[in-house]
Design a protein around this motif. Structure first.
Motif, PDB file in Angstrom:
ATOM      1  N   ALA A   1       1.042  -1.021  -0.155  1.00 29.64           N
ATOM      2  CA  ALA A   1      -0.472  -0.161   0.096  1.00 29.64           C
ATOM      3  C   ALA A   1       0.565   1.197  -0.154  1.00 29.64           C
ATOM      4  O   ALA A   1       0.288   2.149  -0.807  1.00 29.64           O
ATOM      5  CB  ALA A   1      -1.408  -0.387   1.164  1.00 29.64           C
ATOM      6  N   ALA A   2       1.848   1.316   1.069  1.00 28.82           N
ATOM      7  CA  ALA A   2       3.026   2.214   0.373  1.00 28.82           C
ATOM      8  C   ALA A   2       3.510   3.066  -0.480  1.00 28.82           C
ATOM      9  O   ALA A   2       3.476   3.766  -0.979  1.00 28.82           O
ATOM     10  CB  ALA A   2       3.609   2.036   2.228  1.00 28.82           C
TER      11      ALA A   2
ATOM     12  N   ARG B   1       2.316   2.121  -3.654  1.00 25.31           N
ATOM     13  CA  ARG B   1       1.571   2.069  -4.862  1.00 25.31           C
ATOM     14  C   ARG B   1       1.197   3.076  -3.982  1.00 25.31           C
ATOM     15  O   ARG B   1       0.579   4.340  -4.827  1.00 25.31           O
ATOM     16  CB  ARG B   1       0.151   1.451  -4.494  1.00 25.31           C
ATOM     17  CG  ARG B   1       0.213  -0.005  -5.304  1.00 25.31           C
ATOM     18  CD  ARG B   1      -0.785  -0.459  -5.362  1.00 25.31           C
ATOM     19  NE  ARG B   1      -0.668  -1.995  -5.037  1.00 25.31           N
ATOM     20  CZ  ARG B   1      -2.402  -3.010  -5.495  1.00 25.31           C
ATOM     21  NH1 ARG B   1      -3.201  -2.278  -4.690  1.00 25.31           N
ATOM     22  NH2 ARG B   1      -2.279  -3.894  -5.113  1.00 25.31           N
ATOM     23  N   ALA B   2       1.258   4.748  -2.771  1.00 22.91           N
ATOM     24  CA  ALA B   2       0.649   5.507  -2.300  1.00 22.91           C
ATOM     25  C   ALA B   2       2.396   6.304  -2.318  1.00 22.91           C
ATOM     26  O   ALA B   2       1.503   7.278  -2.440  1.00 22.91           O
ATOM     27  CB  ALA B   2       0.119   5.695  -0.766  1.00 22.91           C
ATOM     28  N   GLY B   3       2.809   5.906  -3.883  1.00 24.33           N
ATOM     29  CA  GLY B   3       4.052   6.163  -3.528  1.00 24.33           C
ATOM     30  C   GLY B   3       5.349   6.260  -3.043  1.00 24.33           C
ATOM     31  O   GLY B   3       5.880   7.836  -3.092  1.00 24.33           O
ATOM     32  N   ILE B   4       4.752   6.435  -1.576  1.00 25.66           N
ATOM     33  CA  ILE B   4       6.364   6.583  -0.632  1.00 25.66           C
ATOM     34  C   ILE B   4       7.174   5.636  -1.024  1.00 25.66           C
ATOM     35  O   ILE B   4       7.230   4.367  -1.749  1.00 25.66           O
ATOM     36  CB  ILE B   4       5.799   5.688   0.199  1.00 25.66           C
ATOM     37  CG1 ILE B   4       4.782   6.583   0.764  1.00 25.66           C
ATOM     38  CG2 ILE B   4       7.211   4.882   1.248  1.00 25.66           C
ATOM     39  CD1 ILE B   4       3.894   5.915   2.507  1.00 25.66           C
TER      40      ILE B   4
END
Ligand code: ATP
Ligand code: MG
Lengths: 426, 260
Positions: free
Chosen positions: A306-307, A309-312
């Motif tokens: 998830a991180a 995909r969130a661009g992290i």
């Protein structure tokens, strides 16, 4: 906020169905906060509870069996004893948050301490140069470990196990096969051996309490102005009041004369390591709780995909964790060198790593990632220090101390695993 | 529903292969603002692949991607987000250990200087959830771990619309939900479109599809069999399009994929 989104469902037949948007700037009641806390604890989120309870029980236990445990001198000893592993544990919190482990943090602190000692004693560097070089050494070590984990993809367990052995060898080489290097620099020696003047102790405490109160009150006022939920004044008073009372008690005790022979030299005041640890705690807490950089440690530890995909930048966060860990280990090494007045091949060795991991986990940081705070290292570190110190006073051998500390770590890890299962079952 | 809006996203002749396997053949697809476009098709028809091409996760091999009548090149999820295209993946990708606000702003946190601007984020999150008429969560400072499947889905959707998105694509949002929660999510999907957002809904459930969608696009073996108004087709026609690529004079004429 809570009210805004409250369900207009059957369980509240008479409740308002429309959102009462910003109509009530309710400050959540103390009761509901207490209830939410109990709910969280029941749900397996124990937080600092085990460490605080453990600390109280252990202190009561040792002071009954060995009244000297409660003496002013011993209290100061406890703090200086715990400081080194607390610094290392605080670094480990960052790594543990990602669900990774750094088994080499102990010997990394040893390498950095050796660098410090060699530069100070053999090369006559000023203390600030040597401290800078020692911390830089930690940073480079962290970059290396983090790169191997995040970029090459070797499990951190293996990377740091290899480093554990490697750094042990490097310390031996640096110290020319086991000679010890004594430290003569007054500033470095002062860190773990000297105290603040009693007056300075009070001033720093007053500043800390005032600063804490200002931040809390400003935040609350800011939220109230925008119609968001605020902490009830009673809770703020409890928080600020307990910091003031506990701090004042500690400063008062530490400001007592604790020298056995006052004519030879006077011994009173807050040990200098205490403000050092407080600064580390405040900075780490700020980074983890108040910045998006810190939030991303929790995100990566909670759900790395998830991180991503969130661009992290997940690899970047991984490397940062190891860099912070090894750099704080360097600080721990410097404190250890100061306390020991010298550096030898055992600095950062034997049980240092176990105690530091134990401190973080006992304090409430999860080995599974995603949960942990900087203050865990301090609370857990105090538990570990109390066990070491109390058992020492009772005359147990190192063997027994190791065995007991190991068991306490296992218990803490067990609590962690069980509470995780409990929250997964919800 | 309403007078036909011009499409905000137009795909023309999209081809996509994974190595030797061509998954999408000459696919054309329109997404219109204010409408729910259902994307249906059998397992492996290429729905998720098509959506990932739109979202910038897979590069397209050939064809044109028009956004508001202009050709665009979307190479990463960031490019798509910059256009206002958000995708809610089936696995949701939420962090259980973070709260609702933190999840909604993950990777795009509001800051004041160095410091997280929690107050602004809370306000925006509350406003978004309010706008979606979501009143089933007790506190937006609640950890996502403590939410039900439907509530998690809601958070994922709210996360997608938070950024004034123009296009929201939902990949099987109701697949794991019970009856009541499915109804809730579908209602939410409808409301998004009514607010003017272009919505794409992937679903295997024909009841859901007919309940909320304005248009239905059927993929068959990587080819777009038909894109029609939901009111112009019957249930069984759509099932036929899904299973054989054609139904009466609708759908693919021949095996080589030329539509009538
Ligand atoms: N990354 C990939 N590499 C290789 N092949 C892939 C990849 N992603 C999808 N495919 C193939 O592309 C085809 C279409 O897959 P896709 O996931 O788009 O189907 P779908 O319509 O979403 O199916 P479902 O309803 O089961 O989700 C499948 O044959 C699948 O094996
Ligand atoms: Mg799919």
């Amino acid at each position: 906020m809570t009210a805004d989104l409250a369900p207009g469902k059957s369980e509240r037949p008479n409740g308002p169905r429309r959102p009462r948007k910003n109509a009530t700037h309710s400050s959540t009641s103390l009761r509901s906060i207490a209830r939410a806390y109990v709910g969280r604890v029941r749900g397996g989120e124990l937080g600092a509870l085990p460490a605080v309870l453990g600390l109280i029980v252990l202190c009561a236990f040792f002071s009954v069996l060995r009244p000297v445990f409660l003496s002013d001198l011993n209290f100061a000893n406890l703090l200086t004893q715990g400081a080194g592993s607390i610094a290392i544990a605080m670094g480990l919190v960052f790594v543990l948050l990602l669900g990774e482990i750094d088994l080499s943090a102990g010997y990394a602190s040893g390498v950095c301490a050796a660098v410090l000692a060699i530069l100070l004693t053999d090369h006559g560097w000023p203390w600030y140069g040597a401290v800078g070089a020692a911390i830089l050494t930690g940073t480079v070590i962290g970059l290396l470990l983090g790169g191997l984990v995040a970029k090459v993809g070797i499990p951190s367990f293996v990377v740091t196990l290899a480093a554990f052995l490697g750094f042990q060898g490097i310390v031996l080489m640096l110290l020319k096969e086991g000679t010890n290097i004594s430290i003569q620099d007054d500033t470095i020696l002062a860190v773990a051996n000297n105290n603040l003047s009693p007056a300075l102790g009070w001033v720093l405490l007053a500043l800390s309490v005032a600063g804490y109160a200002a931040i809390q009150l400003r935040r609350n006022r800011n939220r109230a102005r925008r119609g968001l939920t605020t902490a009830p004044p009673a809770l703020l008073a409890i928080r600020i009041g307990s910091l003031a009372v506990l701090g004042a008690a500690a400063v008062q005790v530490l400001n007592q004369e604790r020298s056995r022979n006052i004519i030879v030299d006077s011994l009173k005041g807050v040990p200098i390591v205490v403000p050092v640890i407080v600064v580390l705690l405040v900075v780490s807490t700020f980074v983890l709780q108040r910045t998006s950089f810190g939030l991303h440690f929790y995100a990566v530890g909670g759900n790395a995909e998830a991180a991503r995909r969130a661009g992290i930048n997940v690899a970047g966060i991984r490397i940062a964790a190891f860099v912070i860990c090894s750099s704080l280990a360097a600080v721990g090494g410097i404190i250890a060198a100061s306390r020991g007045n010298s550096v030898d091949p055992n600095t950062g060795g034997s049980n240092v790593l176990l105690l530091a991991v134990g401190a973080a986990v006992i304090g409430g940081t999860s080995l599974f990632g995603g949960r942990g705070r900087a203050v865990d290292a301090v609370l857990g570190g105090m538990v570990v220090a109390v066990i070491q110190n109390g058992m020492g006073l009772m005359g147990y051998s190192s063997g027994v101390k190791y065995a007991v500390t190991g068991s306490v770590l296992l218990v803490a890890a067990g609590v962690d695993a069980l509470s995780r299962r409990r929250s997964a079952l919800r | 529903m309403t007078a036909t809006a011009t499409p905000i996203v137009q795909l023309r002749g999209i081809d996509k292969s994974f190595g030797p396997v061509q998954v999408l053949h000459d696919v054309s697809f329109d997404i219109r603002p204010g409408e729910v476009t259902a994307l249906v098709g059998d397992n492996g028809a290429g729905k998720s692949t098509l959506v990932k091409c739109i979202g910038g996760i897979h590069p397209i091999d050939g064809g044109a991607y028009l956004f508001e009548d202009e050709q665009v090149h979307v190479h990463s999820p960031r490019d798509a987000a910059a256009l206002g295209v958000e995708i809610v993946y089936q696995d949701l990708a939420l962090c259980d250990n973070l709260d609702i606000v933190q999840n909604m702003f993950l990777g795009r946190e509001k800051r004041r200087g160095l410091v997280l601007d929690d107050a602004t984020m809370e306000e925006m999150a509350a406003k978004t959830l309010d706008g979606l008429s979501v009143r089933t969560v007790t506190s937006i400072r609640q950890q996502v771990a403590s939410l039900s499947g439907g509530q998690r889905q809601t958070v994922a959707i709210a996360k997608a619309v938070l950024w004034n998105s123009k296009v929201v694509i939902l990949d099987e949002p109701t697949a794991a939900l019970g009856v009541a929660q499915t109804a809730q999510v579908l209602e939410l999907v409808r409301r998004l479109a009514d607010n003017g957002i272009a919505v794409v809904l992937i679903s295997h459930n024909m009841n859901d599809v007919f309940a909320v969608s304005d248009r239905i696009a059927a993929l068959y073996l990587g080819r777009m069999a038909a894109q029609v108004k939901a009111s112009d087709v019957t249930y069984s026609q759509v099932v036929e399009l899904i299973t054989s690529g054609r139904s009466g004079d609708l759908g693919l004429a021949t095996a080589n994929g030329v539509t009538l």
